[in-house]
Write an enzyme that holds these catalytic residues in place. Structure first.
Site, short mmCIF file in Angstrom:
data_model
loop_
_atom_site.label_atom_id
_atom_site.label_comp_id
_atom_site.label_asym_id
_atom_site.label_seq_id
_atom_site.Cartn_x
_atom_site.Cartn_y
_atom_site.Cartn_z
N GLY A 71 5.96 -25.58 -1.99
CA GLY A 71 6.30 -25.60 -0.53
C GLY A 71 6.10 -27.06 -0.13
O GLY A 71 6.89 -27.72 0.60
N SER A 72 5.09 -27.88 -0.56
CA SER A 72 5.03 -29.36 -0.40
C SER A 72 6.51 -30.00 -0.61
O SER A 72 6.81 -30.90 0.32
CB SER A 72 3.93 -29.96 -1.38
OG SER A 72 2.63 -29.24 -1.18
N ASN A 152 -1.75 -22.05 8.44
CA ASN A 152 -2.44 -21.51 7.16
C ASN A 152 -3.88 -21.35 7.32
O ASN A 152 -4.50 -20.81 6.56
CB ASN A 152 -2.10 -22.49 5.92
CG ASN A 152 -2.22 -23.97 6.63
OD1 ASN A 152 -1.83 -24.42 7.24
ND2 ASN A 152 -3.14 -24.55 5.83
N GLN A 180 3.25 -19.73 4.75
CA GLN A 180 2.31 -18.50 4.88
C GLN A 180 3.04 -17.44 5.52
O GLN A 180 2.74 -16.17 5.35
CB GLN A 180 1.23 -18.95 6.10
CG GLN A 180 0.14 -19.90 5.31
CD GLN A 180 -0.72 -19.36 4.06
OE1 GLN A 180 -0.91 -18.34 3.98
NE2 GLN A 180 -1.23 -20.31 3.47
N SER A 200 7.09 -20.97 -0.53
CA SER A 200 6.45 -21.15 -1.91
C SER A 200 5.86 -19.92 -2.55
O SER A 200 5.22 -19.00 -1.81
CB SER A 200 5.12 -22.02 -1.52
OG SER A 200 4.51 -22.23 -2.84
N HIS A 202 3.82 -18.70 -4.56
CA HIS A 202 2.46 -18.62 -5.04
C HIS A 202 1.69 -17.97 -3.74
O HIS A 202 0.52 -17.49 -3.78
CB HIS A 202 1.58 -19.75 -5.61
CG HIS A 202 1.24 -20.71 -4.86
ND1 HIS A 202 0.02 -20.83 -4.54
CD2 HIS A 202 1.79 -21.92 -4.40
CE1 HIS A 202 -0.20 -22.02 -3.66
NE2 HIS A 202 0.85 -22.65 -3.89
N THR A 238 15.90 -30.01 -15.03
CA THR A 238 16.22 -28.52 -15.49
C THR A 238 15.48 -27.50 -14.88
O THR A 238 14.24 -27.67 -14.60
CB THR A 238 15.89 -28.37 -17.08
OG1 THR A 238 16.63 -29.43 -17.77
CG2 THR A 238 16.33 -27.16 -17.83
N CYS A 325 -6.94 -27.40 0.71
CA CYS A 325 -6.20 -28.93 0.53
C CYS A 325 -7.43 -29.66 1.04
O CYS A 325 -7.26 -31.00 0.56
CB CYS A 325 -4.89 -29.04 1.11
SG CYS A 325 -3.86 -27.87 0.93
C1 LIG Z 1 0.22 -23.62 0.52
C2 LIG Z 1 1.17 -24.51 1.82
C3 LIG Z 1 2.05 -25.33 1.46
C4 LIG Z 1 2.00 -26.18 0.08
O1 LIG Z 1 2.75 -25.33 -0.83
P1 LIG Z 1 2.45 -25.43 -2.22
O2 LIG Z 1 3.33 -24.61 -2.95
O3 LIG Z 1 1.08 -25.35 -2.55
O4 LIG Z 1 3.01 -26.83 -2.53
C5 LIG Z 1 2.51 -26.12 2.75
N1 LIG Z 1 2.52 -25.40 3.85
C6 LIG Z 1 1.96 -24.54 4.09
C7 LIG Z 1 1.61 -23.75 5.46
C8 LIG Z 1 0.95 -23.82 2.99
O5 LIG Z 1 0.09 -22.88 3.33
#
Ligand SMILES: *Cc1c(COP(=O)(O)O)cnc(C)c1O
Length: 397
Positions: A71-72, A152, A180, A200, A202, A238, A325
């Site tokens: 996500g970042s 989040n 989220q 993202s 995870h 890759t 974070c």
């Molecule tokens: C977790 C999160 C991110 C970051 O995602 P990562 O995959 O951990 O880099 C960005 N934005 C929101 C709203 C998140 O909850």
């Protein structure tokens, strides 16, 4: 000790479907998808299937999906690409909100140093951006708008369709951090007028270290990583095909069962919110607003969130005081401050985030554990003593 995991907004455990897809792809689909030989082409096929699956979940086109490390990275690339496109037209104004994730806020800080001007919209006490305030903030030189789909820390949903419509009417690109939201609420980039969207894996029971950026056809993408021609030259390196395939499997599973999961999980969330807010001088942050099915965030006056977390952890309950974070820093959450909560109250927050793995019995256990821990912490708190003696007024009635 039976452990209860109630920190799914920080990360989720992988689903069986995602794990099985990952393992299968490690056996067949591990080769380099840029290779011309048969194993490479099998990997390329897996990659293409994943792209189609993810596009279908968002109502986008496969060629509009770019795979990233999470996500970042997706947020960074979206903002930097849209800023560069704006700058070419001398558009150096950006609109966002005060309670974005740091992946957005810190990228905006960097853009400010490069000469961009940023307007952060208020999220009010209810944690919701107002479309009319967005409309009023737009200027002829606005390069783009970025507003998260769901927060989040407190889970409040933003009126994406209305916000998107305001941007579309003015021809301003609209990005949303849907990290989220994806897999947890319906997303449709066409119906919601979304030009760019980050997700993202995870956060919806896929693996960590993999995500995606949807960027509407015709909008420019600037690579953050230079190198090979992967991802049409927009993201070198890759591809991690097994992780990407597992992300697609996880998103497909979440989207297929989205309605039923949301009903079941939000019933658990509502029980937590209702019962825990009976604790005197507590409040559910964003409690009156539409929220993600899984997130409930409360403040308890007179205690420290960190102490609450540690004592709950000792009872086998994994929760959070806000964003993973920012834990480790003693600054109160920028999200809770944006809601107008004073520092001392913002310190006493607890975020419980559930998903489809959580059960009624686990909610029972959380409901049994939290009130005595809050009472204990208040007993030993000088702040609470001062409140009880009337030496200072309660902030939360
Ligand atoms: C977790 C999160 C991110 C970051 O995602 P990562 O995959 O951990 O880099 C960005 N934005 C929101 C709203 C998140 O909850």
């Amino acid at each position: 000790m039976a452990r209860i995991y109630a920190d799914n907004a920080a990360t989720t455990k992988m689903s069986e479907a995602a794990k099985n897809t990952l393992l299968r792809c490690l056996e067949e689909g591990w080769a380099n998808p840029s290779s011309l030989h048969t194993p490479g082409q099998i990997a390329a096929e897996r990659l293409q299937q994943a792209r189609q699956t993810i596009a279908a979940c968002l109502n986008a086109r496969p060629e509009e999906i770019l795979f990233t490390s999470g996500g970042s990275e997706a947020d960074n690339q979206a903002l930097i690409s849209l800023a560069a496109a704006g700058a070419k037209k001398e558009h150096r104004h950006i609109v966002s909100s005060r309670f974005e994730h740091h992946a957005v806020l810190h990228t905006l800080d960097r853009l400010k140093k490069q000469g961009f001007e940023v307007t952060l919209l208020d999220v009010h006490q209810d944690g919701v951006v107002r479309p009319e305030e967005l409309k009023a903030a737009l200027r002829p030189d606005t390069a783009f708008v970025t507003i998260m789909a769901a927060n989040n820390e407190i889970g409040t949903l933003q009126p994406l369709e209305e916000l998107g419509a305001v941007c579309r009417e003015r021809g301003v690109p609209f990005h949303t951090d849907a990290v989220q939201a994806a897999g947890h609420i319906p997303l449709d980039v066409a119906a919601q007028h979304i030009d760019a969207l980050s997700l993202s894996a995870h956060k919806f029971r896929g693996p960590k270290g993999v995500g995606a950026l949807y960027m509407r056809r015709g909008l420019p993408l600037l690579p953050l990583i230079e190198g090979g021609a992967q991802e049409r030259g927009k993201r070198a390196g890759t591809e991690n095909v097994p992780a990407i395939a597992a992300m697609a499997a996880a998103l497909e599973e979440s989207c297929t069962h989205q309605g039923e999961n949301a009903r079941r999980v939000s019933a658990l969330r509502d029980r937590l919110a209702r019962e825990l807010s009976r604790i005197p001088h507590s409040v559910v942050n964003g409690g009156g607003s539409a929220r993600l099915p899984g997130i409930v965030n409360l403040c308890f006056e007179g205690i420290e969130g960190e102490s609450l977390l540690l004592l709950l952890d000792a009872k086998g309950i994994a929760a959070s005081s806000g964003s993973a974070c920012t834990s480790g820093s003693l600054d109160p959450s920028h999200v809770l401050l944006a809601l107008g909560l004073p520092h001392e109250v913002a310190h006493g927050s607890l975020r419980l985030s559930l998903n489809e793995d959580n059960t009624e019995a686990e909610v029972d256990a959380i409901l049994a554990a939290v009130p005595p821990v809050v009472a204990y912490l208040r007993d030993i708190s000088p702040v609470w003593e001062a409140l009880e003696k009337g030496e200072r007024p309660y902030v939360i009635q």
